[in-house]
Design a protein around this motif. Structure first.
Motif, PDB file in Angstrom:
ATOM      1  N   ARG A   1       3.444   1.095  17.089  1.00 30.75           N
ATOM      2  CA  ARG A   1       3.374   2.641  16.929  1.00 30.75           C
ATOM      3  C   ARG A   1       4.077   2.993  15.428  1.00 30.75           C
ATOM      4  N   PRO A   2       5.039   2.532  14.827  1.00 27.74           N
ATOM      5  CA  PRO A   2       5.397   3.137  13.812  1.00 27.74           C
ATOM      6  C   PRO A   2       4.424   2.849  12.639  1.00 27.74           C
ATOM      7  N   GLN A   3       3.654   1.589  12.761  1.00 27.65           N
ATOM      8  CA  GLN A   3       3.003   1.145  11.647  1.00 27.65           C
ATOM      9  C   GLN A   3       1.563   1.929  11.557  1.00 27.65           C
ATOM     10  N   LEU A   4       1.207   1.983  13.092  1.00 23.86           N
ATOM     11  CA  LEU A   4      -0.136   3.119  13.128  1.00 23.86           C
ATOM     12  C   LEU A   4       0.155   4.322  12.761  1.00 23.86           C
ATOM     13  N   GLU A   5       1.274   4.906  12.941  1.00 27.72           N
ATOM     14  CA  GLU A   5       1.679   6.444  12.449  1.00 27.72           C
ATOM     15  C   GLU A   5       1.563   6.318  10.863  1.00 27.72           C
ATOM     16  N   LYS A   6       2.196   5.419  10.345  1.00 25.78           N
ATOM     17  CA  LYS A   6       1.899   5.302   8.700  1.00 25.78           C
ATOM     18  C   LYS A   6       0.623   5.309   8.309  1.00 25.78           C
ATOM     19  N   ILE A   7      -0.423   4.651   8.945  1.00 20.24           N
ATOM     20  CA  ILE A   7      -1.761   4.402   8.436  1.00 20.24           C
ATOM     21  C   ILE A   7      -2.257   5.750   8.819  1.00 20.24           C
ATOM     22  N   ARG A   8      -1.994   6.390  10.151  1.00 24.19           N
ATOM     23  CA  ARG A   8      -2.471   7.781  10.419  1.00 24.19           C
ATOM     24  C   ARG A   8      -2.179   8.891   9.568  1.00 24.19           C
TER      25      ARG A   8
ATOM     26  N   LEU B   1       0.750  -1.164  -0.116  1.00 23.72           N
ATOM     27  CA  LEU B   1       0.027   0.125  -0.051  1.00 23.72           C
ATOM     28  C   LEU B   1       0.781   1.243   0.189  1.00 23.72           C
ATOM     29  N   LEU B   2       2.006   1.182   0.663  1.00 21.30           N
ATOM     30  CA  LEU B   2       2.644   2.494   0.973  1.00 21.30           C
ATOM     31  C   LEU B   2       4.350   2.057   0.215  1.00 21.30           C
ATOM     32  N   PRO B   3       4.628   3.147  -0.291  1.00 20.00           N
ATOM     33  CA  PRO B   3       6.238   2.870  -0.813  1.00 20.00           C
ATOM     34  C   PRO B   3       7.347   3.321   0.114  1.00 20.00           C
ATOM     35  N   ARG B   4       7.601   2.123   1.130  1.00 21.06           N
ATOM     36  CA  ARG B   4       8.223   2.452   2.186  1.00 21.06           C
ATOM     37  C   ARG B   4       9.684   2.502   1.654  1.00 21.06           C
ATOM     38  N   ASP B   5      10.036   1.866   0.626  1.00 19.98           N
ATOM     39  CA  ASP B   5      11.565   1.983   0.577  1.00 19.98           C
ATOM     40  C   ASP B   5      12.038   3.130  -0.085  1.00 19.98           C
ATOM     41  N   ALA B   6      11.132   4.100  -0.878  1.00 18.23           N
ATOM     42  CA  ALA B   6      11.240   5.098  -1.360  1.00 18.23           C
ATOM     43  C   ALA B   6      11.318   6.115  -0.012  1.00 18.23           C
ATOM     44  N   ALA B   7      10.419   6.162   0.937  1.00 22.20           N
ATOM     45  CA  ALA B   7      10.533   6.820   2.190  1.00 22.20           C
ATOM     46  C   ALA B   7      12.077   6.635   2.912  1.00 22.20           C
TER      47      ALA B   7
ATOM     48  N   ILE C   1       6.570   9.282   4.010  1.00 20.63           N
ATOM     49  CA  ILE C   1       5.768   8.301   3.746  1.00 20.63           C
ATOM     50  C   ILE C   1       4.460   8.863   3.245  1.00 20.63           C
ATOM     51  N   HIS C   2       3.812   8.249   2.154  1.00 25.29           N
ATOM     52  CA  HIS C   2       2.717   8.557   1.629  1.00 25.29           C
ATOM     53  C   HIS C   2       1.809   7.386   0.893  1.00 25.29           C
ATOM     54  N   CYS C   3       0.749   7.596   0.453  1.00 25.91           N
ATOM     55  CA  CYS C   3      -0.210   6.691  -0.183  1.00 25.91           C
ATOM     56  C   CYS C   3      -0.248   7.333  -1.631  1.00 25.91           C
ATOM     57  N   PRO C   4       0.363   6.420  -2.700  1.00 21.58           N
ATOM     58  CA  PRO C   4       0.160   7.301  -4.010  1.00 21.58           C
ATOM     59  C   PRO C   4      -1.444   7.076  -4.287  1.00 21.58           C
ATOM     60  N   PRO C   5      -1.844   8.378  -5.082  1.00 19.49           N
ATOM     61  CA  PRO C   5      -3.118   8.603  -5.489  1.00 19.49           C
ATOM     62  C   PRO C   5      -3.713   7.236  -6.161  1.00 19.49           C
TER      63      PRO C   5
ATOM     64  N   THR D   1      -1.143   8.721   6.149  1.00 24.08           N
ATOM     65  CA  THR D   1      -1.448   8.586   4.815  1.00 24.08           C
ATOM     66  C   THR D   1      -2.805   8.539   4.558  1.00 24.08           C
ATOM     67  N   GLY D   2      -3.605   8.426   5.847  1.00 21.01           N
ATOM     68  CA  GLY D   2      -5.145   8.569   5.428  1.00 21.01           C
ATOM     69  C   GLY D   2      -5.962   7.325   5.182  1.00 21.01           C
ATOM     70  N   LEU D   3      -5.114   6.225   5.469  1.00 24.14           N
ATOM     71  CA  LEU D   3      -5.438   4.747   5.288  1.00 24.14           C
ATOM     72  C   LEU D   3      -6.791   4.161   5.952  1.00 24.14           C
ATOM     73  N   GLY D   4      -6.515   4.855   7.284  1.00 22.76           N
ATOM     74  CA  GLY D   4      -7.912   4.311   8.244  1.00 22.76           C
ATOM     75  C   GLY D   4      -9.154   4.243   7.612  1.00 22.76           C
ATOM     76  N   PRO D   5      -9.609   5.581   7.078  1.00 23.58           N
ATOM     77  CA  PRO D   5     -10.929   5.578   6.705  1.00 23.58           C
ATOM     78  C   PRO D   5     -11.166   4.743   5.374  1.00 23.58           C
TER      79      PRO D   5
END
Length: 341
Positions: free
Chosen positions: A112-119, A12-18, A83-87, A121-125
């Motif tokens: 903590r770090p994984q929840l922070e990524k979800i928060r 879902l997220l490009p972790r390696d780019a981050a 970190i970001h979630c691509p459109p 990037t707006g993946l939660g909703p």
């Protein structure tokens, strides 16, 4: 209802780019050669080399006069700031939602770090629920973590649930082996790599997440679109009032952490529900959408920098890359599954 599960990092997220962006920032801040970023990437091993190994090597190479705690905090802030979630990934999730799929995240990693990524990037909703290995005390490819994900998405992992569930991920020993062990179909994101495992194989392969979701939606067992479902609007409205807290439920598992503190649902999950709130149910029965805000828990005694000591004291492998614990040596009917290192 059919269930579509996703890995988080590099799916879902490009972790390696981050990670690369963080390394570039660190080099720039200390006036170090920018070309050394490739050394950082090699050392990182796609996130599967323990952070203590990576950051210790960085300190020695450049003679940095900073503490290990300072450097790990710098890393955590840095990688999550990039970190970001691509459109196109968001569009794919909305397309799956509109097509009638229930969506969930299954991630190995520190809570903590994984929840922070979800928060961030707006993946939660955009999903119905998630499970993170540290708070669940269970690591992919263990089938239990996939069953927990189904529960948190409101689907009971009983009967023929696995026949209507797909897993999309990039890491073969965790995501694809885990799917096979659980009886799920899977799509492997190859990112230009050849398939290297001989004991198991994904159902399908894809170059990226949008293609993978498209393949799942085109599969014969894809559900009919939900009546009135639209992919261009938010999934739910925010509930008015003060942030809620909920008692955590980590699932029936020997050795699960009994003392946990639930995260603030409003800030940790970045999601809410409409209508009356019902308590989470252990059996995976009907519940409000995205109940994982109440399940996303952190053991009270744990911190980002000290989580591994408590894990080892309990006889479990400590966190490795990005807070990951190595996968247990789980075997399939055909061949053993290698642990992620």
């Amino acid at each position: 209802m059919p269930l579509l599960l996703f890995d988080l990092d590099n799916t879902l997220l490009p972790r390696d780019a981050a990670y690369r962006a963080w390394a570039q920032d660190l080099l720039s801040e200390h006036d170090l050669p920018p070309g050394d970023v490739d050394w950082f990437v090699t050392l990182d091993g796609g996130g599967y080399v323990p952070r203590s190994t990576v950051l210790s090597a960085v300190r020695r190479r450049y003679g940095l006069d900073v503490s290990a705690d300072f450097l790990i905090a710098h890393y955590r802030r840095g990688i999550n700031s990039h970190i970001h979630c691509p459109p196109r990934h968001i569009e794919a999730l909305r397309a799956a939602r509109a097509a009638g799929w229930t969506l969930g995240i299954v991630s190995n990693g520190g809570t903590r770090p994984q929840l922070e990524k979800i928060r961030r990037t707006g993946l939660g909703p955009l999903v119905d629920g998630w499970v993170i290995s540290e708070e669940a005390d269970c690591v992919k490819p263990d089938p239990l973590i996939f069953e927990m994900a189904a529960q948190r998405c409101g689907i009971a992992p009983t009967g023929d649930w696995a026949e209507h569930t797909w897993m999309i991920g990039d890491h073969a020993p965790a995501d694809i082996a885990g799917a096979e062990l659980t009886g799920l179909r899977s799509v492997w994101l190859h990112h230009g790599r050849p398939w290297a495992e001989s004991g198991y194989r994904p159902t399908l392969k894809a170059a990226g997440l949008p293609e993978a979701v498209g393949q799942v939606l085109a599969a014969r067992n894809a559900p009919s679109p939900r009546p009135g479902a639209r992919s261009d609007r938010p999934l739910r409205k925010a509930t008015a009032g003060a942030p809620r807290r909920a008692t955590a439920l980590v699932g029936a598992r020997s050795g699960a952490h009994p003392a946990v503190a639930a995260l603030d649902l409003a800030s940790a999950s970045a999601s809410a529900t409409t209508g009356p709130v019902r308590e989470p149910v252990a059996a995976g029965g009907p519940g409000v959408r995205n109940r994982s805000g109440g399940f996303a828990v952190i053991a009270e005694a744990r911190t980002d920098t000290g989580a591994d000591s408590g894990a080892r004291a309990a006889g479990r492998p400590g966190p490795g890359p990005d807070g990951l614990r190595p996968a247990p040596a789980t075997a399939s009917a055909t061949a053993p599954v290698a642990a992620a290192q």
